[in-house]
Scaffold this motif. Sequence first.
Motif, PDB file in Angstrom:
ATOM      1  N   GLU A  12     -18.082   6.358 -37.634  1.00  0.00           N
ATOM      2  CA  GLU A  12     -17.696   7.228 -36.522  1.00  0.00           C
ATOM      3  C   GLU A  12     -18.322   6.743 -35.213  1.00  0.00           C
ATOM      4  OE1 GLU A  12     -15.508   9.817 -36.326  1.00  0.00           O
ATOM      5  OE2 GLU A  12     -14.961   9.130 -38.344  1.00  0.00           O
ATOM      6  N   ALA A  13     -19.566   6.264 -35.272  1.00  0.00           N
ATOM      7  CA  ALA A  13     -20.222   5.766 -34.068  1.00  0.00           C
ATOM      8  C   ALA A  13     -19.557   4.488 -33.553  1.00  0.00           C
ATOM      9  CB  ALA A  13     -21.701   5.506 -34.370  1.00  0.00           C
TER      10      ALA A  13
ATOM     11  N   PHE B  84     -15.248   1.627 -30.229  1.00  0.00           N
ATOM     12  CA  PHE B  84     -15.288   0.210 -29.907  1.00  0.00           C
ATOM     13  C   PHE B  84     -14.312  -0.617 -30.748  1.00  0.00           C
ATOM     14  CE2 PHE B  84     -19.341   2.300 -29.315  1.00  0.00           C
ATOM     15  CZ  PHE B  84     -19.448   2.186 -27.940  1.00  0.00           C
ATOM     16  N   ALA B  85     -13.502   0.083 -31.550  1.00  0.00           N
ATOM     17  CA  ALA B  85     -12.548  -0.614 -32.422  1.00  0.00           C
ATOM     18  C   ALA B  85     -11.338  -1.078 -31.642  1.00  0.00           C
ATOM     19  CB  ALA B  85     -12.122   0.302 -33.551  1.00  0.00           C
TER      20      ALA B  85
ATOM     21  N   ARG C 175     -31.953   6.317 -38.891  1.00  0.00           N
ATOM     22  CA  ARG C 175     -30.628   5.700 -39.064  1.00  0.00           C
ATOM     23  C   ARG C 175     -29.528   6.754 -39.117  1.00  0.00           C
ATOM     24  NH1 ARG C 175     -32.639   2.355 -44.170  1.00  0.00           N
ATOM     25  NH2 ARG C 175     -34.264   1.142 -43.117  1.00  0.00           N
ATOM     26  N   HIS C 176     -28.285   6.293 -39.093  1.00  0.00           N
ATOM     27  CA  HIS C 176     -27.133   7.172 -39.298  1.00  0.00           C
ATOM     28  C   HIS C 176     -27.272   7.810 -40.681  1.00  0.00           C
ATOM     29  CE1 HIS C 176     -25.109   5.463 -35.803  1.00  0.00           C
ATOM     30  NE2 HIS C 176     -25.519   4.289 -36.227  1.00  0.00           N
TER      31      HIS C 176
ATOM     32  N   ILE D  83     -25.427   0.029 -33.395  1.00  0.00           N
ATOM     33  CA  ILE D  83     -25.909  -1.028 -34.281  1.00  0.00           C
ATOM     34  C   ILE D  83     -27.421  -0.935 -34.435  1.00  0.00           C
ATOM     35  CG2 ILE D  83     -26.200  -3.534 -34.498  1.00  0.00           C
ATOM     36  CD1 ILE D  83     -23.424  -3.779 -33.090  1.00  0.00           C
ATOM     37  N   GLU D  84     -28.126  -0.765 -33.341  1.00  0.00           N
ATOM     38  CA  GLU D  84     -29.587  -0.701 -33.399  1.00  0.00           C
ATOM     39  C   GLU D  84     -30.063   0.523 -34.175  1.00  0.00           C
ATOM     40  OE1 GLU D  84     -30.725  -1.365 -29.320  1.00  0.00           O
ATOM     41  OE2 GLU D  84     -30.041  -3.452 -29.448  1.00  0.00           O
ATOM     42  N   ARG D  85     -29.350   1.623 -34.046  1.00  0.00           N
ATOM     43  CA  ARG D  85     -29.699   2.808 -34.836  1.00  0.00           C
ATOM     44  C   ARG D  85     -29.528   2.515 -36.323  1.00  0.00           C
ATOM     45  NH1 ARG D  85     -27.058   8.896 -34.664  1.00  0.00           N
ATOM     46  NH2 ARG D  85     -28.329   9.692 -36.364  1.00  0.00           N
ATOM     47  N   ALA D  86     -28.455   1.842 -36.686  1.00  0.00           N
ATOM     48  CA  ALA D  86     -28.214   1.514 -38.096  1.00  0.00           C
ATOM     49  C   ALA D  86     -29.253   0.546 -38.641  1.00  0.00           C
ATOM     50  CB  ALA D  86     -26.816   0.931 -38.250  1.00  0.00           C
ATOM     51  N   LEU D  87     -29.859  -0.231 -37.771  1.00  0.00           N
ATOM     52  CA  LEU D  87     -30.866  -1.210 -38.185  1.00  0.00           C
ATOM     53  C   LEU D  87     -32.299  -0.683 -38.099  1.00  0.00           C
ATOM     54  CD1 LEU D  87     -29.406  -4.357 -36.401  1.00  0.00           C
ATOM     55  CD2 LEU D  87     -29.435  -3.910 -38.873  1.00  0.00           C
ATOM     56  N   ALA D  88     -32.471   0.561 -37.730  1.00  0.00           N
ATOM     57  CA  ALA D  88     -33.810   1.122 -37.548  1.00  0.00           C
ATOM     58  C   ALA D  88     -34.646   0.961 -38.825  1.00  0.00           C
ATOM     59  CB  ALA D  88     -33.725   2.595 -37.175  1.00  0.00           C
TER      60      ALA D  88
END
Length: 76
Positions: A70-71, A75-76, A61-62, A50-55
């Motif tokens: 995929e990341a 956790f699903a 980011r992804h 999540i934090e990577r996606a919000l960078a």
Amino acid sequence: AATLYYLLTGRYVLDFESSPAAQMIQIATDPRVPIRERRPDVPAGLASAIERALAPDPSARHADVTAFREALKPFA
């Protein structure tokens, strides 16, 4: 990612000021509040995704939504 953050914490990624102008500056400059500060039980790997996606820096980011998905899969 911001929506997922909100769903998990009930709070936004930033502690926003009341003024819309100040909020715009915050979005562009302030570091995001780490999700585990708001919800310590979030798994470290999920928090990282999540934090990577919000960078703030797009290059950090992804690559795309598929990579973000995929990341999140473990956790699903």
